[in-house]
Write an enzyme that holds these catalytic residues in place. Structure first.
Site, PDB file in Angstrom:
ATOM      1  N   ASP A  59     -22.475  14.587   1.943  1.00 14.72           N
ATOM      2  CA  ASP A  59     -22.323  13.706   2.266  1.00 14.72           C
ATOM      3  C   ASP A  59     -23.209  12.381   2.189  1.00 14.72           C
ATOM      4  OD1 ASP A  59     -20.652  11.312   2.960  1.00 14.72           O
ATOM      5  OD2 ASP A  59     -19.804  12.490   4.900  1.00 14.72           O
ATOM      6  N   THR A  60     -24.055  11.701   2.761  1.00  9.79           N
ATOM      7  CA  THR A  60     -25.210  11.010   3.212  1.00  9.79           C
ATOM      8  C   THR A  60     -25.781  11.107   2.283  1.00  9.79           C
ATOM      9  OG1 THR A  60     -25.662  11.303   4.988  1.00  9.79           O
ATOM     10  CG2 THR A  60     -23.656   8.804   5.003  1.00  9.79           C
ATOM     11  N   GLY A  98     -28.644  12.843   3.846  1.00 10.53           N
ATOM     12  CA  GLY A  98     -29.675  12.481   4.775  1.00 10.53           C
ATOM     13  C   GLY A  98     -30.383  13.464   5.073  1.00 10.53           C
ATOM     14  N   THR A  99     -29.611  14.768   5.285  1.00  7.47           N
ATOM     15  CA  THR A  99     -30.403  16.363   6.068  1.00  7.47           C
ATOM     16  C   THR A  99     -30.638  16.840   4.459  1.00  7.47           C
ATOM     17  OG1 THR A  99     -28.265  16.195   7.323  1.00  7.47           O
ATOM     18  CG2 THR A  99     -29.553  18.127   6.940  1.00  7.47           C
ATOM     19  N   ASP A 103     -25.293  24.421  -0.217  1.00  5.25           N
ATOM     20  CA  ASP A 103     -24.515  23.412   0.547  1.00  5.25           C
ATOM     21  C   ASP A 103     -23.407  24.043  -0.023  1.00  5.25           C
ATOM     22  OD1 ASP A 103     -23.753  23.976   3.075  1.00  5.25           O
ATOM     23  OD2 ASP A 103     -24.889  21.673   3.602  1.00  5.25           O
ATOM     24  N   ARG A 108     -29.565  19.112  15.848  1.00  5.74           N
ATOM     25  CA  ARG A 108     -28.707  17.853  16.066  1.00  5.74           C
ATOM     26  C   ARG A 108     -29.116  17.201  17.505  1.00  5.74           C
ATOM     27  NH1 ARG A 108     -26.708  16.144  11.190  1.00  5.74           N
ATOM     28  NH2 ARG A 108     -26.281  17.586   9.981  1.00  5.74           N
ATOM     29  N   GLY A 143       0.466  -0.836  -0.180  1.00  6.42           N
ATOM     30  CA  GLY A 143      -0.081  -0.108  -0.139  1.00  6.42           C
ATOM     31  C   GLY A 143       0.664   1.378  -0.062  1.00  6.42           C
ATOM     32  N   ASP A 178     -28.309  24.960   6.976  1.00  5.22           N
ATOM     33  CA  ASP A 178     -28.534  25.632   8.210  1.00  5.22           C
ATOM     34  C   ASP A 178     -27.917  26.612   8.539  1.00  5.22           C
ATOM     35  OD1 ASP A 178     -25.855  25.552   7.721  1.00  5.22           O
ATOM     36  OD2 ASP A 178     -25.107  23.319   7.240  1.00  5.22           O
ATOM     37  N   LYS A 212     -32.240  23.528  11.817  1.00  2.00           N
ATOM     38  CA  LYS A 212     -32.110  22.041  12.436  1.00  2.00           C
ATOM     39  C   LYS A 212     -31.332  21.576  13.522  1.00  2.00           C
ATOM     40  CE  LYS A 212     -27.739  21.170   9.513  1.00  2.00           C
ATOM     41  NZ  LYS A 212     -27.490  20.106   7.972  1.00  2.00           N
TER      42      LYS A 212
END
Length: 338
Positions: free
Chosen positions: A234-235, A237-238, A230, A206, A47, A181, A204
């Protein structure tokens, strides 16, 4: 000292399509071929990363094009090792072109006994011999202060403004820019000013990192086409929850313009099933096959902007001029027309 005739580009493996596009755009601007320097960046069986540059770079103005996206650690090490190879090969100056600056979310201590990893990365880049950094939409603007070298932070908002004026040219009066946000209000306000649209905020709260407990819309979005702005997704979700909230609050359409499409884990699936009509990202991070195949994800090119910024750094002219829509429009040569 040898005279620097032309800027020279070298690329790591994180985003080769963008690096090649920047080289092509620079060739168009210069009226002569600007190729990526012939080099190999590969890994040993364990690696370890190995770099070998096959061209003479003594006295040259070198630009390394490398996003520190997933896998962040491998891509960061590639960047550092390329910089070290160039410095030891007597390059006159090494500039790191980092379209997506990884570790930027770790820009402060959020609780006791945690690191400020963005500062650590800044120190590593400087120690590796990098004399200047060119990036886009840092997660936190204060990261520029982590460096003791010049940092040019470009913005995607002029590109977004060009695309929005093309995509919504018949309904500009119906648009509402939304910050997902409170911390992103300045970014959203900047785009809202460019397209002359009002601004709303999704507040929002958290309970723990990565999980949103409650969301509230601040502003009247009923009957509006909402554009969420924004710096990274990433995911997702928000983002998808915010789109649901805006729709339930009366928005007729929801679109999102996000600078960096990290899109990890279930993100693409969430976006594809979301009420969002479109998610627009840039190519600062190389798109996966899943991202390319997703029907409601569009990718805007950053190569024209990075190519011009690189040329401006090389010839000592203003980079901040690229913050203006009027400056970028001719550089994009009608890309957003019609």
């Amino acid at each position: 000292m040898p005279t620097v005739v032309e800027p020279k580009l070298i690329a790591g493996n994180s985003n080769l399509p963008l690096a090649s596009s920047i080289a092509r755009r620079m060739s168009m601007h210069r009226g002569m071929t600007v190729d990526l320097v012939n080099a190999r960046v590969e890994r040993f069986n364990d690696g370890e990363i190995f770099v070998e540059v096959f061209e003479n770079v003594r006295g040259e103005d070198m630009f390394i094009i490398q996003s520190t996206s997933n896998p962040a650690n491998d891509n960061l090490m590639e960047l550092l090792i390329i910089a070290d190879a160039l410095r030891r090969s007597s390059a006159q100056r090494v500039t790191a072109v980092i379209p997506y600056f990884g570790y930027a979310r770790q820009d402060r201590r959020t609780k006791a006994r945690t690191p400020i990893s963005a500062k650590l990365v800044a120190n590593m880049l400087v120690e590796a011999g990098i004399a200047r950094v060119l990036t886009m939409d840092l997660h936190a603007a204060q990261i520029q202060g982590f460096f003791d070298i010049p940092v040019d932070n470009l913005y995607a908002s002029p590109i977004f403004a060009l695309d929005i004026k093309n995509q919504f040219r018949d309904s500009m009066s119906d648009l509402m820019v939304v910050s997902p946000d409170v911390g992103g209000v300045a970014r959203a306000r900047e785009l809202a000013k460019r397209i002359d649209a009002p601004l709303a905020i999704v507040d929002k709260r958290r309970e723990k990192p990565g999980e949103v407990a409650d969301m509230t819309v601040i502003g009247e979005v009923a009957g509006k086409k909402c554009i969420i702005v924004d710096d990274m997704v990433d995911t997702a979700g928000t983002l998808c929850k915010a789109a649901d909230l805006l729709t339930s609050s009366g928005a007729t359409e929801v679109h999102a313009y996000i600078s960096h499409g990290v899109l990890s884990g279930p993100a693409v699936e969430r976006v594809s099933k979301s009420v969002m009509k479109s998610l627009v990202i840039t190519d600062s991070i190389a798109a996966t096959d899943a991202v390319k195949a997703c029907e409601n994800i569009r990718i805007l090119p950053t190569a024209p902007m990075f190519a011009q910024a690189t040329l401006n750094i090389w010839n000592g002219t203003s980079v901040s001029s690229l913050f203006e829509t009027d400056t970028l429009e001719p550089i994009y040569e009608g890309f957003f027309k019609g």
